[in-house]
Design a protein around this motif. Structure first.
Motif, PDB file in Angstrom:
ATOM      1  N   HIS A 171       0.853  -1.184   0.000  1.00 43.51           N
ATOM      2  CA  HIS A 171       0.000   0.000   0.000  1.00 43.51           C
ATOM      3  C   HIS A 171       0.898   1.246   0.000  1.00 43.51           C
ATOM      4  N   PRO A 172       0.417   2.367  -0.530  1.00 44.06           N
ATOM      5  CA  PRO A 172       1.196   3.610  -0.449  1.00 44.06           C
ATOM      6  C   PRO A 172       1.465   3.988   0.998  1.00 44.06           C
ATOM      7  N   GLY A 173       2.607   4.600   1.226  1.00 45.33           N
ATOM      8  CA  GLY A 173       2.940   5.123   2.545  1.00 45.33           C
ATOM      9  C   GLY A 173       3.605   4.144   3.485  1.00 45.33           C
ATOM     10  N   GLU A 174       3.798   2.886   3.070  1.00 47.64           N
ATOM     11  CA  GLU A 174       4.369   1.893   3.975  1.00 47.64           C
ATOM     12  C   GLU A 174       5.893   1.935   4.016  1.00 47.64           C
ATOM     13  N   ILE A 175       6.527   2.301   2.919  1.00 48.77           N
ATOM     14  CA  ILE A 175       7.998   2.329   2.887  1.00 48.77           C
ATOM     15  C   ILE A 175       8.548   3.519   3.661  1.00 48.77           C
ATOM     16  N   ILE A 192      10.235  -2.030 -11.383  1.00 47.59           N
ATOM     17  CA  ILE A 192       8.826  -1.751 -11.120  1.00 47.59           C
ATOM     18  C   ILE A 192       7.983  -2.649 -12.020  1.00 47.59           C
ATOM     19  N   ALA A 193       6.980  -3.314 -11.433  1.00 47.02           N
ATOM     20  CA  ALA A 193       6.136  -4.242 -12.176  1.00 47.02           C
ATOM     21  C   ALA A 193       4.735  -4.238 -11.569  1.00 47.02           C
ATOM     22  N   PRO A 194       3.740  -4.798 -12.278  1.00 49.43           N
ATOM     23  CA  PRO A 194       2.363  -4.806 -11.764  1.00 49.43           C
ATOM     24  C   PRO A 194       2.149  -5.819 -10.650  1.00 49.43           C
ATOM     25  N   VAL A 195       2.674  -5.492  -9.466  1.00 49.64           N
ATOM     26  CA  VAL A 195       2.552  -6.337  -8.278  1.00 49.64           C
ATOM     27  C   VAL A 195       1.710  -5.579  -7.245  1.00 49.64           C
ATOM     28  N   HIS A 196       0.825  -6.255  -6.530  1.00 46.67           N
ATOM     29  CA  HIS A 196      -0.114  -5.606  -5.595  1.00 46.67           C
ATOM     30  C   HIS A 196      -0.993  -4.597  -6.323  1.00 46.67           C
ATOM     31  N   LEU A 197      -1.249  -4.850  -7.597  1.00 43.36           N
ATOM     32  CA  LEU A 197      -1.975  -3.872  -8.405  1.00 43.36           C
ATOM     33  C   LEU A 197      -3.404  -3.676  -7.916  1.00 43.36           C
ATOM     34  N   GLY A 198      -3.902  -4.617  -7.132  1.00 47.68           N
ATOM     35  CA  GLY A 198      -5.238  -4.467  -6.568  1.00 47.68           C
ATOM     36  C   GLY A 198      -5.345  -3.318  -5.585  1.00 47.68           C
ATOM     37  N   PHE A 199      -4.196  -2.806  -5.092  1.00 50.22           N
ATOM     38  CA  PHE A 199      -4.194  -1.720  -4.111  1.00 50.22           C
ATOM     39  C   PHE A 199      -3.770  -0.390  -4.716  1.00 50.22           C
ATOM     40  N   PHE A 200      -3.551  -0.359  -6.045  1.00 54.89           N
ATOM     41  CA  PHE A 200      -3.075   0.854  -6.708  1.00 54.89           C
ATOM     42  C   PHE A 200      -3.888   1.105  -7.979  1.00 54.89           C
ATOM     43  N   ARG A 201      -3.925   2.363  -8.385  1.00 57.37           N
ATOM     44  CA  ARG A 201      -4.634   2.700  -9.625  1.00 57.37           C
ATOM     45  C   ARG A 201      -3.915   2.152 -10.846  1.00 57.37           C
ATOM     46  N   ASP A 202      -2.571   2.244 -10.829  1.00 55.42           N
ATOM     47  CA  ASP A 202      -1.791   1.816 -11.987  1.00 55.42           C
ATOM     48  C   ASP A 202      -0.351   1.578 -11.557  1.00 55.42           C
ATOM     49  N   VAL A 203       0.483   1.167 -12.503  1.00 55.64           N
ATOM     50  CA  VAL A 203       1.876   0.852 -12.196  1.00 55.64           C
ATOM     51  C   VAL A 203       2.653   2.118 -11.845  1.00 55.64           C
ATOM     52  N   GLU A 205       1.613   4.512 -10.057  1.00 56.68           N
ATOM     53  CA  GLU A 205       1.403   4.750  -8.629  1.00 56.68           C
ATOM     54  C   GLU A 205       2.250   3.805  -7.784  1.00 56.68           C
ATOM     55  N   ILE A 206       2.464   2.595  -8.281  1.00 55.94           N
ATOM     56  CA  ILE A 206       3.374   1.667  -7.596  1.00 55.94           C
ATOM     57  C   ILE A 206       4.781   2.245  -7.570  1.00 55.94           C
ATOM     58  N   ALA A 207       5.234   2.783  -8.702  1.00 52.76           N
ATOM     59  CA  ALA A 207       6.572   3.384  -8.761  1.00 52.76           C
ATOM     60  C   ALA A 207       6.699   4.532  -7.771  1.00 52.76           C
ATOM     61  N   THR A 208       5.656   5.338  -7.653  1.00 48.57           N
ATOM     62  CA  THR A 208       5.681   6.456  -6.698  1.00 48.57           C
ATOM     63  C   THR A 208       5.818   5.942  -5.272  1.00 48.57           C
ATOM     64  N   ALA A 209       5.114   4.855  -4.950  1.00 54.48           N
ATOM     65  CA  ALA A 209       5.204   4.290  -3.601  1.00 54.48           C
ATOM     66  C   ALA A 209       6.595   3.722  -3.338  1.00 54.48           C
ATOM     67  N   LYS A 210       7.172   3.051  -4.320  1.00 58.78           N
ATOM     68  CA  LYS A 210       8.527   2.509  -4.152  1.00 58.78           C
ATOM     69  C   LYS A 210       9.541   3.639  -3.961  1.00 58.78           C
ATOM     70  N   ALA A 211       9.294   4.775  -4.608  1.00 60.28           N
ATOM     71  CA  ALA A 211      10.223   5.904  -4.520  1.00 60.28           C
ATOM     72  C   ALA A 211      10.266   6.532  -3.136  1.00 60.28           C
ATOM     73  N   HIS A 231      10.038   2.562 -16.016  1.00 57.91           N
ATOM     74  CA  HIS A 231       9.715   3.650 -15.094  1.00 57.91           C
ATOM     75  C   HIS A 231      10.962   4.356 -14.560  1.00 57.91           C
ATOM     76  N   PHE A 232      12.076   4.176 -15.262  1.00 53.04           N
ATOM     77  CA  PHE A 232      13.333   4.770 -14.802  1.00 53.04           C
ATOM     78  C   PHE A 232      13.245   6.287 -14.692  1.00 53.04           C
ATOM     79  N   VAL A 233      12.730   6.943 -15.715  1.00 60.49           N
ATOM     80  CA  VAL A 233      12.679   8.413 -15.699  1.00 60.49           C
ATOM     81  C   VAL A 233      11.807   8.898 -14.549  1.00 60.49           C
ATOM     82  N   GLN A 234      10.680   8.243 -14.332  1.00 60.97           N
ATOM     83  CA  GLN A 234       9.817   8.610 -13.207  1.00 60.97           C
ATOM     84  C   GLN A 234      10.568   8.468 -11.889  1.00 60.97           C
ATOM     85  N   LEU A 235      11.277   7.353 -11.703  1.00 63.39           N
ATOM     86  CA  LEU A 235      12.027   7.138 -10.468  1.00 63.39           C
ATOM     87  C   LEU A 235      13.151   8.160 -10.314  1.00 63.39           C
TER      88      LEU A 235
END
Length: 481
Positions: A171-175, A192-203, A205-211, A231-235
């Motif tokens: 989930h966002p905010g856990e890291i 970054i890959a589509p993992v836990h996608l059920g808790f995020f709008r899209d990949v 958003e996953i990258a943002t959470a990992k960041a 998602h390198f540029v985003q990260l």
């Protein structure tokens, strides 16, 4: 007796607790599981989602616990038992304070690892590589959540030269809070890959959470990023926004600062050559899969950033092996000869499934044998689950899989797009075992993979139980996670 991990008075002060009874001068370890207590450990009675550690204090004492960390709310239950106690307001919060104290006293070079896949692989490879350069502490198993990270950090010996921590999330905010405990000098994002996608709008958003991992980097620290990641540029932009001044890139791109120059499978493993700061390092691996080489590039980059010996680390990686559930390859002796079992039963997501199927495709069956994929549901994909399960048909075809056994409701989507003559769908692992086991024969290569909750560990154990002799042995193969 092992060297002290914490002197008891120091530990009590850090945890803001009060000591009761005949407490020891020091403890040699920390545990939250009464079943794994070692003599000299302190047992922390954490309140979890399913169990309350206070219910297992007596079992911990019987196992040899030297100290029992309990909450104010329940300490009265134990005072009459004559146990050595450390009483705190809340055991998990007190553990977090101990983790902060462990980080404050440590002079270790610290690496934090996150990403959608490859976290545990990279963490374990870092443990192996850095051990060639000095004493290493690393989190065990996948202790990467709200209690696993503080526990791993609180276990950090003061004298360790290096430390490696895995940080996960679904989930966002856990890291964010976890990395602020760890305060690494090096932060790796594997992929970054589509993992836990059920808790995020899209990949994205996953990258943002990992960041969020960048927010805990020490001043002057470095983010290590996969330049081949979509998602390198985003990260990279998120790292800059978090105040990170240096990014080290790894990958196969010519622009990568730590670059994979070549990779080839060797039957029993693989061989790679990496360029690190202009020096070429060849590594003969006991693992298969090109994705492994990507993870090891991040490892070598981190070793360089910590000022350790990259050459010694590269040589040490030649002895690195996978573990059960995470790519271990086992030969199981049958009456007519061995079959090869690729054990990927610990977890699964679309990226790691694709990688595991590639390893299966690169493993040649013996005479008369077949490539068999045994796959279970990938969890936490939400509304994307049907499409992502069905999409596995392409890597299955690319791997030239002869027979597919599936289990779980989500795998129905994959069964619907595979040829009926080569695919068998089952409701659960037990039904799959009943169908699969009688058909296995010498020469088969069987890859087993599913999300951990599907229970495919039992499938692996059932296949291993087919062995008729003592000559079963292991050889490693690891897929991204």
């Amino acid at each position: 007796m092992n060297a002290p991990l914490w002197h008891t008075q120091e530990m009590a002060a850090a945890m803001h607790g009060r000591l009761h009874g005949a407490v020891p001068d020091a403890i040699t370890g920390l545990s939250i599981d009464s079943r794994t207590i070692q003599p000299g450990d302190a047992f922390l009675a954490i309140l979890g989602e399913q169990f309350d550690g206070h219910d297992f204090v007596a079992a911990a004492a019987k196992g040899g616990a030297a100290l029992h960390v309990v909450s104010k709310a329940r300490h009265g239950e134990f005072e009459g038992l004559g146990l050595p106690l450390l009483v705190v307001d809340d055991v998990l919060r007190a553990l977090e304070r101990l983790a902060v104290a462990a980080r404050a006293r440590s002079q270790a070079g610290i690496v934090a690892v996150t990403g959608s896949v490859g976290k545990t692989t990279t963490k374990e490879a870092l443990r192996q590589a850095l051990a060639a350069c000095g004493t290493v502490h690393a989190s065990v198993a996948s202790f990467n959540n709200h209690w696993g990270v503080p526990l791993s950090l609180a276990r950090l010996p003061q004298e360790a030269r290096f430390a490696v921590f895995e940080i996960g999330m679904n989930h966002p905010g856990e890291i964010r809070p976890l990395v602020k405990f760890v305060r690494p000098q090096v932060a790796i994002v594997t992929l970054i890959a589509p993992v836990h996608l059920g808790f995020f709008r899209d990949v994205e958003e996953i990258a943002t959470a990992k960041a969020e991992i960048f927010e805990g980097l020490e001043p002057g620290g470095t983010a290590v990023l996969n330049i081949d990641d979509a998602h390198f540029v985003q990260l990279e932009n998120l790292a800059e926004a978090a105040g990170v001044e240096r990014v080290l890139t790894f990958g196969e791109s010519e622009a990568a600062q730590v670059r994979l120059l070549s990779f080839e499978s060797t039957g029993e493993g693989s061989r790679m050559v990496a360029d690190v700061a202009g020096a070429h390092h060849e590594i003969a691996l006991q693992t298969s899969g090109r994705h492994i080489a990507q993870n090891l590039l991040a490892v070598l980059g981190a070793v360089q950033l910590l000022g350790a010996d990259v050459g010694a680390a590269a040589r040490a990686l030649g002895a690195w092996r996978a573990v059960k559930g995470r790519g271990l390859s086992t030969r199981v002796a049958l009456a007519g000869g061995p079959l090869t079992l690729l054990d990927e039963s610990y977890n699964a997501n679309p990226a790691s499934m694709k990688a595991a199927l590639a390893v299966l495709g690169g493993t040649a069956p013996g005479s008369g044998g077949r490539r068999i994929a045994v796959l279970g549901d990938m969890r936490e994909l939400g509304d994307h689950a049907p499409a992502l399960h069905a999409a596995l048909a392409e890597p299955i075809a690319a791997a030239k899989v002869d027979l597919v056994h599936l289990a779980g409701p989500d795998m129905k989507a994959l069964a619907s797009v595979l040829p009926a003559q080569t695919c068998r769908w089952h409701e659960n692992a037990a039904a799959l075992n009943a169908s699969l086991l009688p058909t296995l024969r010498a020469g088969d290569v069987v890859m087993v993979k599913a999300s951990n909750s599907i229970g495919f560990r039992k499938v692996v154990e059932a296949i291993e139980a087919l062995a008729i002799g003592p000559d079963t042995h292991d050889r490693p193969s690891e897929t991204a996670r």
